[in-house]
Write a protein that holds these residues in place. Structure first.
Motif, PDB file in Angstrom:
ATOM      1  N   THR A 114      34.072  46.918  38.524  1.00 42.12           N
ATOM      2  CA  THR A 114      34.771  46.438  39.706  1.00 42.12           C
ATOM      3  C   THR A 114      33.968  45.324  40.367  1.00 42.12           C
ATOM      4  N   ALA A 115      34.606  44.176  40.547  1.00 40.09           N
ATOM      5  CA  ALA A 115      33.929  43.005  41.112  1.00 40.09           C
ATOM      6  C   ALA A 115      34.931  41.862  41.242  1.00 40.09           C
ATOM      7  N   ARG A 116      34.476  40.817  41.872  1.00 36.86           N
ATOM      8  CA  ARG A 116      35.250  39.576  41.873  1.00 36.86           C
ATOM      9  C   ARG A 116      34.710  38.715  40.743  1.00 36.86           C
ATOM     10  N   THR A 124      29.768  41.634  43.430  1.00 32.37           N
ATOM     11  CA  THR A 124      30.247  42.610  44.386  1.00 32.37           C
ATOM     12  C   THR A 124      29.461  42.430  45.681  1.00 32.37           C
ATOM     13  N   THR A 156      39.556  45.599  39.960  1.00 32.25           N
ATOM     14  CA  THR A 156      39.220  46.914  40.493  1.00 32.25           C
ATOM     15  C   THR A 156      39.542  47.963  39.441  1.00 32.25           C
ATOM     16  N   ARG A 205      30.414  37.609  37.790  1.00 30.27           N
ATOM     17  CA  ARG A 205      31.036  38.574  38.689  1.00 30.27           C
ATOM     18  C   ARG A 205      30.081  38.917  39.817  1.00 30.27           C
ATOM     19  N   GLN A 246      40.011  39.267  41.719  1.00 24.26           N
ATOM     20  CA  GLN A 246      39.451  40.606  41.934  1.00 24.26           C
ATOM     21  C   GLN A 246      39.871  41.546  40.811  1.00 24.26           C
TER      22      GLN A 246
END
Length: 123
Positions: A91-93, A40, A120, A38, A118
Motif C-alpha cells: 500500500t502506497a502512492r 507512504t 491500497t 512508491r 494510490q
C-alpha cells in the motif's frame, strides 16, 4: 519538458493484481529510463523498478522482485508496472518518473515526475 500521467491504482485484496500505466508526453526523445517509485506517509520514497527506454533493460527493488514486472511500449510512450501477489505492505502512492540522462545509479537522477496513483491492498 516532459509530462507524466499515471493510472491504474485502486483498492485490491491481498493476493490480487493491479497494472499501473504511465503515459509520457512532451520531449520524449530525452528519455533514458523510466522508473516507478512508491511512498507512504512518514517514509522515504522507495525505488520499485526501472526500465531503460531504448534497450528495455529492467531493474527491480527488493520489494518488487519476483512479484512485479516493469515494461514499456515505446510507440505509445507508456510504461507499465504489473503487480502480482500484492501484500498490504505494498500500500502506497506509486509514481512514475523519467531519467533523462545516462549515468549514475538507475535508482537516481529522475528529473520529471507524475502526480502518482494510490494503491491500497486490504488484508
Amino acid at each position: 519538458q516532459v509530462q507524466l500521467v499515471e493510472s491504474g491504482g485502486g483498492l485490491v485484496q491481498a493476493g490480487g493484481s493491479l497494472r499501473l500505466s504511465c503515459v509520457v508526453s512532451g520531449r520524449t526523445a530525452s528519455i533514458n529510463a523510466m522508473g516507478w517509485f512508491r511512498q507512504t506517509a512518514g517514509k522515504e520514497r522507495e525505488f520499485v523498478a526501472a526500465i531503460t527506454w531504448s534497450g528495455g533493460s529492467t531493474f527491480y527493488g527488493t520489494s518488487a522482485k519476483d512479484r512485479f514486472t516493469i515494461s514499456r511500449d515505446s510507440a505509445k510512450n507508456t510504461a507499465y508496472l504489473q503487480m502480482n501477489l500484492l501484500k498490504p505492505e505494498d500500500t502506497a502512492r506509486y509514481s512514475c518518473a523519467v531519467k533523462p540522462w545516462n549515468g549514475g545509479s538507475i535508482r537516481t537522477g529522475y528529473t520529471y515526475w507524475g502526480q502518482g496513483t494510490q494503491v491500497t491492498v486490504s488484508s
